[in-house]
Write a protein that holds these residues in place. Sequence first.
Motif, PDB file in Angstrom:
ATOM      1  N   ARG A 184      38.091 -36.590  -5.202  1.00 19.05           N
ATOM      2  CA  ARG A 184      39.277 -36.127  -5.914  1.00 19.05           C
ATOM      3  C   ARG A 184      39.445 -34.618  -5.847  1.00 19.05           C
ATOM      4  O   ARG A 184      40.524 -34.106  -6.057  1.00 19.05           O
ATOM      5  N   ASN A 185      38.365 -33.911  -5.546  1.00 18.12           N
ATOM      6  CA  ASN A 185      38.467 -32.456  -5.499  1.00 18.12           C
ATOM      7  C   ASN A 185      38.808 -31.939  -4.104  1.00 18.12           C
ATOM      8  O   ASN A 185      38.787 -30.748  -3.867  1.00 18.12           O
ATOM      9  N   LYS A 232      32.933 -29.599 -12.657  1.00 19.55           N
ATOM     10  CA  LYS A 232      32.732 -28.160 -12.840  1.00 19.55           C
ATOM     11  C   LYS A 232      33.358 -27.620 -14.127  1.00 19.55           C
ATOM     12  O   LYS A 232      32.760 -26.787 -14.801  1.00 19.55           O
ATOM     13  N   GLY A 292      42.631 -32.125 -14.874  1.00 18.08           N
ATOM     14  CA  GLY A 292      41.763 -32.568 -13.781  1.00 18.08           C
ATOM     15  C   GLY A 292      41.487 -34.049 -13.845  1.00 18.08           C
ATOM     16  O   GLY A 292      41.414 -34.726 -12.832  1.00 18.08           O
ATOM     17  N   PRO A 310      31.558 -30.432  -7.955  1.00 14.38           N
ATOM     18  CA  PRO A 310      32.969 -30.048  -8.107  1.00 14.38           C
ATOM     19  C   PRO A 310      33.734 -30.952  -9.074  1.00 14.38           C
ATOM     20  O   PRO A 310      34.655 -30.508  -9.742  1.00 14.38           O
ATOM     21  N   ASN A 311      33.334 -32.225  -9.156  1.00 13.39           N
ATOM     22  CA  ASN A 311      34.042 -33.139 -10.050  1.00 13.39           C
ATOM     23  C   ASN A 311      33.792 -32.856 -11.522  1.00 13.39           C
ATOM     24  O   ASN A 311      34.532 -33.319 -12.378  1.00 13.39           O
TER      25      ASN A 311
END
Lengths: 363, 288
Positions: free
Chosen positions: A90-91, B196, B275, B193-194
């Motif tokens: 997803r990022n 962060k 997010g 990253p998911n």
Amino acid sequence: MSIEARNISKTFGDFHALRNVTLKVNDGELVALLGPSGSGKTTLLRIIAGLEEADADPSSAILFHGEDVSASRAGQRRVGFVFQHYALFRNMTVFDNIAFGLRVRPRRQRPTESAIRKKVEELLHLIHLRELAPRFPSQLSGGQRQRVALARALAIEPRVLLLDEPFGALDAKVRHGLRRWLRRLHDEIHVTSLLVTHDQEEALEVADRVAVMRDGRIEQEGTPEEVYHRPNSEFVMDFMGNVNLFHGRIESGKAVFGSLVLDHAGAKVPDGQGARLFVRPFDLDISRQQNGLPGMKARVTRVQLAGAQVRIELSSESGETLQVEMPHSRFRERAVAPSDDVFVTLQDSRIFLEEQTHRGEVS
Amino acid sequence: MNANPLTRSDPRWLRALLIALTVLFLGLFLILPLATVFLEALRKGVGAYFASFRDPAARSAIRLTLLTAGIAVPCNLAFGLVASWAIAKFEFKGKSMLITLIDLPFAVSPVISGLIYVLMFGAQGWFGPWLAAHHVHIIFAVPGIVLATIFVTFPFVARELIPLMQEQDTDEEYAAISLGASGWQTFWRVTLPNVKWALLYGVVLCNARAMGEFGAVSVVSGHIRGLTNTMPLHVEILYNEYNFVAAFAVASLLALLALATLIAKTALESRIRTGAQAVEPLEMETIA
């Protein structure tokens, strides 16, 4: 590149997810693993991918092109795995998602950034999503996400492609379009593929061969025509689509279902043996008078005209509900309406003996 | 936004009353004291305010607080990642017990947390004689302060990460592995990253608490001026010495830290929310 799973068993605590399953997918073939949820199909797929480990057994093995890969980790097997819920990163953008498998390679095997770019662009072209390369997965529709997931899996030039209910989370219309597209894609690139689904229509439409699973076993394996028209068990017959079911017994070589008496060819069966008759809705016909064909009396309860076929619901003398499907043209000739008394006749049917029907239910 | 159906049916006066009560309460118990801190600190002018920070004891207290937070926050960052990974991605016995244990510092009074370390490492504690024989000083020294701070602040990062990681399941990690990524690459490129923003959120809260902790640190510190005083302890000493301007000046730094934390927290919360939320796809299916 063929796939072969040999004598695979898997238990989770007391639950037997797989019971000594053996399956072979030939080079370039697309095989569907079809079964209800809990039948073990996804577990088998994950074991082939190396995401799950089979129970230890010296006779069990996973072979890719005859080479045992049981000992190698998922990343070393070079399988393209497509998840039901896409599992896109997803990022990362669509582009970076597709490039991921190439970029994580060890430095010496990694293509140059321009080669990666070229490869990703080819794949974007293949999935018709060129203009969406800079988008994030959350900005895509379900069908687009699944196509990106497929491109990402294909980027590593997988030896085999494994798809876990790839269209399960999509709505009906998108699903139809996407599975026809998948079939065309497969005919183009010929990568050996194994697809898990619980949707018999999907399996029959897409696959070269279908393996029907139930309770951790493969119940029947064959071409879509074989499993559909020559099911070897009541379970497969029932799972392949709507059926009408009649209970009866064998009497002096005949199968008797109420007023319906059919010849029962095959092995000698003692009298009184219970039997079940399965008839597809389109193998039944309706007539006003008895016309010599085996049939039974029934009353029309409902006629549904919307759709490719006319669906007629009837109630038999013994109160069972029958479903009949016929083309609109034939329906216009029959001209029946609710509460009409008619004869329902059989064109094709399958009889399963009671003993046979219990097969596979022993736990 | 869906309006709460109650707001439409409630009488106007009730709404006004409730809002007024909330504002009054906040003003009386939060804003007024906060304003007092700055007013008192500046009572004798800006010169006196800044003079308070030139005191070597004040500087040493600020240094010690920064050092303590500088050790405690990275430790708990690492611990929080490890613990939440273990809890969210693996199934094992005693998992719920572990989650409960992580919350222990929230349940225990900070004074008790400090006392635990005194009982363990103090002169009369379990390891006291051994430590004395090897000339290791933990209690009434910097290591004790750091240990007590780590203890008090360790739930912050883990508690932020666990629910998020549980919600995100393991499919993305499996996808990365099946594409040939190593465990390390999967962690750096997919898992981290998911999470962060949630991680940063936890770090901000953890840092605020690490710098502001009083009770646990007070017990193990020994209040040695210039050596084992952190900022909160230094404020207390100055106040007890009737040095109000200096006390409130140092306190104003802690108050500013609190305000910065609040702003960071609010900003991060909206980042985490956007997010986590999938934007509704607008695109129609375009497939031949």
